[in-house]
Structures are given as C-alpha cells and as structure tokens.
Design a protein around this motif. Structure first.
Motif, PDB file in Angstrom:
ATOM      1  N   GLU A   1     -11.950  -3.109  -1.804  1.00  0.00           N
ATOM      2  CA  GLU A   1     -10.728  -3.884  -1.988  1.00  0.00           C
ATOM      3  C   GLU A   1      -9.510  -3.001  -2.237  1.00  0.00           C
ATOM      4  N   PRO A   2      -9.118  -2.161  -1.296  1.00  0.00           N
ATOM      5  CA  PRO A   2      -7.987  -1.266  -1.569  1.00  0.00           C
ATOM      6  C   PRO A   2      -6.687  -2.019  -1.840  1.00  0.00           C
ATOM      7  N   ARG A   3      -6.437  -3.108  -1.143  1.00  0.00           N
ATOM      8  CA  ARG A   3      -5.192  -3.839  -1.355  1.00  0.00           C
ATOM      9  C   ARG A   3      -5.132  -4.376  -2.776  1.00  0.00           C
TER      10      ARG A   3
ATOM     11  N   LEU B   1      -3.053  -4.150  -8.319  1.00  0.00           N
ATOM     12  CA  LEU B   1      -3.322  -4.142  -9.755  1.00  0.00           C
ATOM     13  C   LEU B   1      -2.732  -2.908 -10.426  1.00  0.00           C
ATOM     14  N   ALA B   2      -2.953  -1.750  -9.838  1.00  0.00           N
ATOM     15  CA  ALA B   2      -2.443  -0.505 -10.419  1.00  0.00           C
ATOM     16  C   ALA B   2      -0.921  -0.506 -10.463  1.00  0.00           C
ATOM     17  N   LEU B   3      -0.300  -0.963  -9.385  1.00  0.00           N
ATOM     18  CA  LEU B   3       1.159  -1.024  -9.346  1.00  0.00           C
ATOM     19  C   LEU B   3       1.676  -1.979 -10.417  1.00  0.00           C
ATOM     20  N   SER B   4       1.037  -3.128 -10.559  1.00  0.00           N
ATOM     21  CA  SER B   4       1.444  -4.116 -11.556  1.00  0.00           C
ATOM     22  C   SER B   4       1.346  -3.547 -12.973  1.00  0.00           C
ATOM     23  N   ILE B   5       0.268  -2.865 -13.261  1.00  0.00           N
ATOM     24  CA  ILE B   5       0.083  -2.262 -14.591  1.00  0.00           C
ATOM     25  C   ILE B   5       1.152  -1.206 -14.849  1.00  0.00           C
ATOM     26  N   GLN B   6       1.424  -0.384 -13.864  1.00  0.00           N
ATOM     27  CA  GLN B   6       2.413   0.682 -14.044  1.00  0.00           C
ATOM     28  C   GLN B   6       3.819   0.120 -14.221  1.00  0.00           C
TER      29      GLN B   6
ATOM     30  N   SER C   1       0.830  -1.198   0.000  1.00  0.00           N
ATOM     31  CA  SER C   1       0.000   0.000   0.000  1.00  0.00           C
ATOM     32  C   SER C   1       0.864   1.247   0.000  1.00  0.00           C
ATOM     33  N   ALA C   2       1.964   1.225   0.770  1.00  0.00           N
ATOM     34  CA  ALA C   2       2.864   2.374   0.802  1.00  0.00           C
ATOM     35  C   ALA C   2       3.510   2.580  -0.561  1.00  0.00           C
ATOM     36  N   SER C   3       3.918   1.479  -1.226  1.00  0.00           N
ATOM     37  CA  SER C   3       4.499   1.602  -2.558  1.00  0.00           C
ATOM     38  C   SER C   3       3.475   2.143  -3.543  1.00  0.00           C
ATOM     39  N   ALA C   4       2.262   1.637  -3.450  1.00  0.00           N
ATOM     40  CA  ALA C   4       1.213   2.114  -4.344  1.00  0.00           C
ATOM     41  C   ALA C   4       0.939   3.589  -4.088  1.00  0.00           C
TER      42      ALA C   4
END
Length: 165
Positions: A47-49, A54-59, A33-36
C-alpha cells in the motif's frame, strides 16, 4: 506588527488552494506520492499510496504543532483558523455561529474553541455593529502573521523536502 499586503494575502490564499487541490483531487495519487517523496518517504510493500499519505499527514500535523506550540491547533479548532484566514483574505467577517457550523461542532463547543484562540492571542471577538446579537470573530494581527508564516513554512517544506521531527 507587520501588515500583509493584499498581494501577500492573495499568495497565501493561492498556496492554501494549491495544497487543498493537491490533497483533494481524486486523481492526485502521483502528486501525493511526489509530495511524500519530497519528504524523503519511500513506498512500503503493498500500500505505498496509503503509507505515503499517512506519513505526510503525520509530518504536517507535527509541523503545525511545532509552529503553533500547542496540540490544541487541530481538528475543529484548525478548521476555524482556516476559515478565519480565508475570510480575512476575502475581506469578510465570520460570526461565532458561522465558525461553529463550519467546524461541525455545537455552538457551545465552538465558543470554547474561540475562547481558546483568544487566549492564545490568535483571534478576537467583537459585537456586530449591524446586529448587536451577533458576535464577529476575526484573526488578530498576530493570528494572521502566524497563519501566514505557517503556510510559508509549509510551502517551503514541500518544495525542499522538509522532514518534520
């Protein structure tokens, strides 16, 4: 071309290990979460986690595509590049069959992926001098530099809150 010192390679390996630990730890929810959040992401609804992951993976995928300039640098091919970089950092050599096994693909598919890496100038094949039946695959200097610069950018992105486009 620039040669990397053992110290620089050890730093790259350390960064890879840190990233792997960050993503692999079962109790790493706060870290993810901190990285995101560093990417400017905010949790959404129930579902914040999952959303953050997902967003981090896409980026990260977009950053890798942008850095290497090809969509081919994903899945098993990316696994091969990681294996080659780690072997390089440890002073080891990998055979074509080692790479295919590590990437969980049939040898015929692995050989096509290795040929693709060769065509991009990132890897090179040679005959194993101890066992001429084996083909050894290594990163080229350009491949090592591209991987090192990718992980430098990746580390800087996480530290600075980079948002891939």
């Amino acid at each position: 071309m620039q040669q990397f010192s053992n110290h620089e390679i050890a730093e790259i390996r350390s960064r890879i290990d840190q990233i792997h630990d960050l993503l692999a730890k079962s109790g790493a929810d706060e870290q993810l979460s901190a990285s995101a959040a560093g990417f400017g992401l905010t949790p959404v609804a129930a579902e914040p986690r999952l959303i953050d992951q997902l967003a981090l993976s896409i980026q990260v995928r977009r950053m890798r595509k942008s850095h290497f300039g090809t969509a081919q640098m994903s899945g098993p091919t990316w696994d091969m590049m990681l294996d080659l970089m780690l072997a390089n950092a440890n002073g080891r050599a990998l055979s074509a069959s080692d790479l295919a096994t590590g990437a969980a693909v049939p040898l015929s598919s692995g050989l096509r992926m290795i040929a693709s890496l060769e065509a991009m100038g990132l890897a090179k094949r040679s005959i194993d001098e101890r066992d001429r039946r084996r083909t050894i695959v290594r990163l080229t200097e350009a491949g090592t530099e591209r991987m090192a610069s990718y992980f430098e950018k990746f580390g800087a992105a996480i530290r600075s809150g980079y948002r891939a486009t």
